[in-house]
Design a protein around this motif. Structure first.
Motif, PDB file in Angstrom:
ATOM      1  N   SER A  69       0.831  -1.181   0.000  1.00 59.56           N
ATOM      2  CA  SER A  69       0.000   0.000   0.000  1.00 59.56           C
ATOM      3  C   SER A  69       0.878   1.249   0.000  1.00 59.56           C
ATOM      4  CB  SER A  69      -0.889   0.017   1.248  1.00 59.56           C
ATOM      5  OG  SER A  69      -1.497   1.277   1.361  1.00 59.56           O
ATOM      6  N   PRO A  70       0.547   2.228  -0.865  1.00 59.17           N
ATOM      7  CA  PRO A  70       1.303   3.482  -0.813  1.00 59.17           C
ATOM      8  C   PRO A  70       0.940   4.317   0.410  1.00 59.17           C
ATOM      9  CG  PRO A  70      -0.354   3.563  -2.553  1.00 59.17           C
ATOM     10  CD  PRO A  70      -0.461   2.209  -1.929  1.00 59.17           C
ATOM     11  N   PHE A  71      -0.124   3.918   1.104  1.00 59.57           N
ATOM     12  CA  PHE A  71      -0.568   4.694   2.260  1.00 59.57           C
ATOM     13  C   PHE A  71       0.037   4.116   3.532  1.00 59.57           C
ATOM     14  CE2 PHE A  71      -3.900   4.718  -0.967  1.00 59.57           C
ATOM     15  CZ  PHE A  71      -3.863   6.068  -1.286  1.00 59.57           C
ATOM     16  N   GLU A  72       0.128   4.975   4.540  1.00 58.84           N
ATOM     17  CA  GLU A  72       0.660   4.502   5.814  1.00 58.84           C
ATOM     18  C   GLU A  72      -0.275   3.428   6.365  1.00 58.84           C
ATOM     19  OE1 GLU A  72       1.655   6.687   9.754  1.00 58.84           O
ATOM     20  OE2 GLU A  72       2.469   7.833   8.056  1.00 58.84           O
ATOM     21  N   GLY A  73       0.278   2.439   7.025  1.00 60.79           N
ATOM     22  CA  GLY A  73      -0.557   1.356   7.515  1.00 60.79           C
ATOM     23  C   GLY A  73      -0.741   0.326   6.419  1.00 60.79           C
ATOM     24  N   ASN A  74      -1.552  -0.666   6.716  1.00 60.74           N
ATOM     25  CA  ASN A  74      -1.627  -1.798   5.792  1.00 60.74           C
ATOM     26  C   ASN A  74      -2.928  -1.882   5.029  1.00 60.74           C
ATOM     27  OD1 ASN A  74       0.862  -2.601   6.760  1.00 60.74           O
ATOM     28  ND2 ASN A  74      -0.159  -3.486   8.549  1.00 60.74           N
ATOM     29  N   GLU A  75      -3.791  -0.906   5.278  1.00 64.04           N
ATOM     30  CA  GLU A  75      -5.089  -0.975   4.607  1.00 64.04           C
ATOM     31  C   GLU A  75      -4.875  -0.814   3.105  1.00 64.04           C
ATOM     32  OE1 GLU A  75      -9.065   1.532   4.177  1.00 64.04           O
ATOM     33  OE2 GLU A  75      -7.757   2.077   5.845  1.00 64.04           O
ATOM     34  N   ILE A  76      -5.245  -1.824   2.359  1.00 60.47           N
ATOM     35  CA  ILE A  76      -4.973  -1.776   0.932  1.00 60.47           C
ATOM     36  C   ILE A  76      -6.275  -1.865   0.163  1.00 60.47           C
ATOM     37  CG2 ILE A  76      -3.722  -2.805  -0.971  1.00 60.47           C
ATOM     38  CD1 ILE A  76      -1.754  -3.935   0.892  1.00 60.47           C
ATOM     39  N   LYS A  77      -6.573  -0.800  -0.544  1.00 57.49           N
ATOM     40  CA  LYS A  77      -7.728  -0.800  -1.437  1.00 57.49           C
ATOM     41  C   LYS A  77      -7.234  -0.286  -2.761  1.00 57.49           C
ATOM     42  CE  LYS A  77     -11.367   0.132   1.872  1.00 57.49           C
ATOM     43  NZ  LYS A  77     -11.575   1.253   2.751  1.00 57.49           N
ATOM     44  N   PRO A  78      -7.450  -0.886  -3.845  1.00 57.37           N
ATOM     45  CA  PRO A  78      -8.156  -2.159  -3.966  1.00 57.37           C
ATOM     46  C   PRO A  78      -7.345  -3.277  -3.310  1.00 57.37           C
ATOM     47  CG  PRO A  78      -7.001  -1.664  -5.988  1.00 57.37           C
ATOM     48  CD  PRO A  78      -6.794  -0.485  -5.086  1.00 57.37           C
ATOM     49  N   ASP A  79      -7.903  -4.458  -3.367  1.00 57.29           N
ATOM     50  CA  ASP A  79      -7.267  -5.603  -2.753  1.00 57.29           C
ATOM     51  C   ASP A  79      -5.966  -5.946  -3.504  1.00 57.29           C
ATOM     52  OD1 ASP A  79      -6.823  -8.076  -1.555  1.00 57.29           O
ATOM     53  OD2 ASP A  79      -8.015  -9.086  -3.102  1.00 57.29           O
ATOM     54  N   LEU A  80      -4.842  -5.529  -2.930  1.00 57.02           N
ATOM     55  CA  LEU A  80      -3.553  -5.812  -3.567  1.00 57.02           C
ATOM     56  C   LEU A  80      -2.898  -6.990  -2.866  1.00 57.02           C
ATOM     57  CD1 LEU A  80      -2.230  -2.143  -3.874  1.00 57.02           C
ATOM     58  CD2 LEU A  80      -3.360  -3.506  -5.633  1.00 57.02           C
ATOM     59  N   LYS A  81      -2.143  -7.773  -3.629  1.00 57.25           N
ATOM     60  CA  LYS A  81      -1.492  -8.944  -3.031  1.00 57.25           C
ATOM     61  C   LYS A  81       0.012  -8.716  -2.978  1.00 57.25           C
ATOM     62  CE  LYS A  81      -4.976 -12.161  -4.539  1.00 57.25           C
ATOM     63  NZ  LYS A  81      -5.407 -13.210  -5.421  1.00 57.25           N
ATOM     64  N   PRO A  82       0.629  -8.939  -1.811  1.00 58.55           N
ATOM     65  CA  PRO A  82       2.086  -8.765  -1.731  1.00 58.55           C
ATOM     66  C   PRO A  82       2.792  -9.654  -2.746  1.00 58.55           C
ATOM     67  CG  PRO A  82       1.154  -9.115   0.442  1.00 58.55           C
ATOM     68  CD  PRO A  82       0.047  -9.355  -0.537  1.00 58.55           C
ATOM     69  N   VAL A  83       3.733  -9.061  -3.459  1.00 60.00           N
ATOM     70  CA  VAL A  83       4.472  -9.812  -4.486  1.00 60.00           C
ATOM     71  C   VAL A  83       5.722 -10.448  -3.879  1.00 60.00           C
ATOM     72  CG1 VAL A  83       5.826  -9.487  -6.609  1.00 60.00           C
ATOM     73  CG2 VAL A  83       3.533  -8.504  -6.423  1.00 60.00           C
ATOM     74  N   MET A  84       6.405  -9.702  -3.010  1.00 60.72           N
ATOM     75  CA  MET A  84       7.657 -10.228  -2.454  1.00 60.72           C
ATOM     76  C   MET A  84       7.423 -10.858  -1.085  1.00 60.72           C
ATOM     77  SD  MET A  84      11.139  -8.225  -1.279  1.00 60.72           S
ATOM     78  CE  MET A  84      11.752  -7.715  -2.864  1.00 60.72           C
ATOM     79  N   ARG A  85       7.951 -12.076  -0.930  1.00 60.88           N
ATOM     80  CA  ARG A  85       7.982 -12.702   0.406  1.00 60.88           C
ATOM     81  C   ARG A  85       9.439 -12.900   0.746  1.00 60.88           C
ATOM     82  NH1 ARG A  85       5.521 -18.331   1.563  1.00 60.88           N
ATOM     83  NH2 ARG A  85       5.398 -17.808   3.779  1.00 60.88           N
ATOM     84  N   LEU A  86       9.887 -12.266   1.820  1.00 61.37           N
ATOM     85  CA  LEU A  86      11.287 -12.418   2.224  1.00 61.37           C
ATOM     86  C   LEU A  86      11.358 -13.534   3.254  1.00 61.37           C
ATOM     87  CD1 LEU A  86      14.182 -11.312   1.952  1.00 61.37           C
ATOM     88  CD2 LEU A  86      13.660  -9.764   3.850  1.00 61.37           C
ATOM     89  N   LEU A  87      12.071 -14.589   2.883  1.00 60.54           N
ATOM     90  CA  LEU A  87      12.106 -15.789   3.717  1.00 60.54           C
ATOM     91  C   LEU A  87      13.529 -16.142   4.112  1.00 60.54           C
ATOM     92  CD1 LEU A  87       9.640 -18.032   1.649  1.00 60.54           C
ATOM     93  CD2 LEU A  87       9.130 -16.768   3.753  1.00 60.54           C
ATOM     94  N   SER A  88      13.642 -16.729   5.295  1.00 63.31           N
ATOM     95  CA  SER A  88      14.929 -17.283   5.702  1.00 63.31           C
ATOM     96  C   SER A  88      14.656 -18.522   6.551  1.00 63.31           C
ATOM     97  CB  SER A  88      15.755 -16.231   6.441  1.00 63.31           C
ATOM     98  OG  SER A  88      17.035 -16.744   6.702  1.00 63.31           O
ATOM     99  N   GLN A  89      15.638 -18.929   7.343  1.00 64.81           N
ATOM    100  CA  GLN A  89      15.472 -20.154   8.115  1.00 64.81           C
ATOM    101  C   GLN A  89      16.203 -20.022   9.460  1.00 64.81           C
ATOM    102  OE1 GLN A  89      18.764 -21.820   5.353  1.00 64.81           O
ATOM    103  NE2 GLN A  89      18.098 -23.532   6.630  1.00 64.81           N
ATOM    104  N   VAL A  90      15.777 -20.843  10.398  1.00 61.79           N
ATOM    105  CA  VAL A  90      16.444 -20.898  11.708  1.00 61.79           C
ATOM    106  C   VAL A  90      17.716 -21.726  11.546  1.00 61.79           C
ATOM    107  CG1 VAL A  90      16.235 -21.748  14.080  1.00 61.79           C
ATOM    108  CG2 VAL A  90      14.237 -20.744  12.915  1.00 61.79           C
ATOM    109  N   ILE A  91      18.861 -21.152  11.957  1.00 57.40           N
ATOM    110  CA  ILE A  91      20.112 -21.929  11.857  1.00 57.40           C
ATOM    111  C   ILE A  91      20.708 -22.262  13.229  1.00 57.40           C
ATOM    112  CG2 ILE A  91      20.775 -21.263   9.509  1.00 57.40           C
ATOM    113  CD1 ILE A  91      22.698 -19.178  10.832  1.00 57.40           C
ATOM    114  N   ALA A  92      20.121 -21.743  14.302  1.00 56.77           N
ATOM    115  CA  ALA A  92      20.598 -22.127  15.643  1.00 56.77           C
ATOM    116  C   ALA A  92      19.505 -21.813  16.653  1.00 56.77           C
ATOM    117  CB  ALA A  92      21.871 -21.366  16.003  1.00 56.77           C
ATOM    118  N   ILE A  93      19.447 -22.630  17.706  1.00 52.82           N
ATOM    119  CA  ILE A  93      18.478 -22.390  18.796  1.00 52.82           C
ATOM    120  C   ILE A  93      19.237 -22.593  20.093  1.00 52.82           C
ATOM    121  CG2 ILE A  93      16.318 -23.154  19.884  1.00 52.82           C
ATOM    122  CD1 ILE A  93      15.620 -24.483  17.146  1.00 52.82           C
TER     123      ILE A  93
END
Ligand SMILES: Cc1ncc(COP(=O)(O)O)c(C=O)c1O
Length: 364
Positions: A221-245
């Motif tokens: 959303s170009p607006f502050e906060g997450n309210e997205i109109k129209p219904d936009l879908k996030p394109v990027m998912r930033l993923l990683s993994q746990v490498i130590a606990i």
């Protein structure tokens, strides 16, 4: 097995967002802004995915054009900062670029190149400064520009301006800029371009012949906060993994500078992403990430290659568990608000060492 840190780019979401944003302005054409490597999502792939629907892309400067041409993108490319010098200007036809001319010397240089038949293309854009005060010709000189540079004013010319606060609908600066723009244009009939994503969403008066859309296509959303109109879908998912606990006791600290100290017996998970990957170093304690869909907060400083989270309350935490730093389940704007920035900055800063993995090539 190699490091699993990656940015998963959902091309179906991109297409969905393009459709949603274009349907708001059925009478306009859309320029898709893919500068800064399509806001970090990969300019070539984004352009290829939208190529059958889009007749013009935009980048910030000429260097960003080359890889698109090398990849076989044939659409016209609008260069938002115009030519930096004559050598760039002379590449106009070869690279099939349209310049957004924003100062007198660019206007004069391109006009001269057309006059001398060094270049043929004459459908350039002229940007006027109606209040942003960053780039643009002065509206009071509009008539002089038309008189002095006639080859740049024709039926394909686009007169453009950029709004300074389209993402803050409560401010009245948009109406001031729109009024100045229309006073300047008087009864001329040039093609116009005003709207960016935010204006295309909420400001119907700004939707003209061409809209210039970036961030919304990437689902933020170009607006502050997450309210997205129209219904936009996030394109990027930033993923990683746990490498130590590890389990630490009350009073033990985590990370460089011992800035965070455990107030309870705590499970700490170390995640394989850091500021060298573009995760913001100033992310404060408590910035969330998702572990198997469950939220945990950042503790300790962000390192070059690692983050540490308090996962005491996460069920079934395991080595190798996938971690979502932002994406479809955790809005990038939420992370941005923790860090004191905007989704644009987070997205564009994801570095080269994070592989982009493309999914959902549904309409290619
Ligand atoms: C001149 C211009 N037009 C349009 C855009 C696209 O804006 P947005 O990403 O907010 O849609 C930008 C982006 O910064 C821009 O600089």
């Amino acid at each position: 097995m190699p490091r699993k840190t990656r940015a998963v780019i959902d091309l179906c979401a991109l297409l969905h967002n393009y459709d949603a944003m274009s349907s708001l302005a059925p009478d306009s054409q859309q320029v898709v802004v893919i500068k800064a490597d399509a806001y970090g999502n990969g300019a070539v792939k984004v352009a290829q995915t939208l190529a059958s629907q889009v007749s013009m892309f935009a980048v910030a400067f000429l260097d960003e054009v080359y890889e698109l041409r090398q990849a076989g993108i044939t659409q016209e490319i609008l260069v938002l900062q115009g030519p930096y010098d004559k050598s760039e200007c002379l590449l106009t036809d070869e690279l099939n670029v349209v310049w957004m001319l924003h100062n007198h010397s660019q206007v004069s240089m391109v006009h001269h190149a057309i006059q001398e038949a060094h270049i043929i293309k004459c459908n350039h854009w002229l940007k006027f400064d109606t209040g942003m005060h960053r780039l643009g010709l002065m509206p009071k000189e509009f008539n002089e520009y038309q008189r002095d540079f006639p080859l740049l004013f024709n039926e394909r010319t686009v007169i453009a301006t950029h709004l300074s606060a389209a993402d803050e609908p409560a401010k009245d600066s948009c109406s001031v800029q729109l009024a100045r723009f229309s006073t300047m244009l008087a009864s001329t009939s040039y093609k116009l371009s005003i709207a960016n994503s935010a204006a295309n969403i909420h400001l119907d008066k700004a939707r003209k012949h061409w809209n210039r859309m970036g961030i919304s296509l990437f689902g933020s959303s170009p607006f502050e906060g997450n309210e997205i109109k129209p219904d936009l879908k996030p394109v990027m998912r930033l993923l990683s993994q746990v490498i130590a606990i590890r389990e630490i006791e009350v009073g033990e600290s985590v990370g460089y500078g011992d800035t965070w100290v455990a107030k309870r017996a705590t499970s700490i998970a170390t995640v394989a992403i850091g500021y060298a990957d573009g995760y913001p170093r100033h992310a404060p304690i408590g910035t969330p990430a998702l572990f198997n869909g469950q939220r945990a907060g950042l503790v300790g400083r962000v390192s070059m290659d690692m983050l540490t989270f308090d996962v005491t309350d996460i069920k079934d935490i395991t080595l190798g568990m996938e971690v979502e730093l932002w994406g479809k389940n955790l809005a990038i704007n939420e992370i941005a608000s923790h860090v004191g920035t905007i989704g644009y900055e987070l997205m564009t800063r994801i570095s080269k060492r994070v592989p982009r993995v493309y999914i959902g090539e549904c309409r290619e």
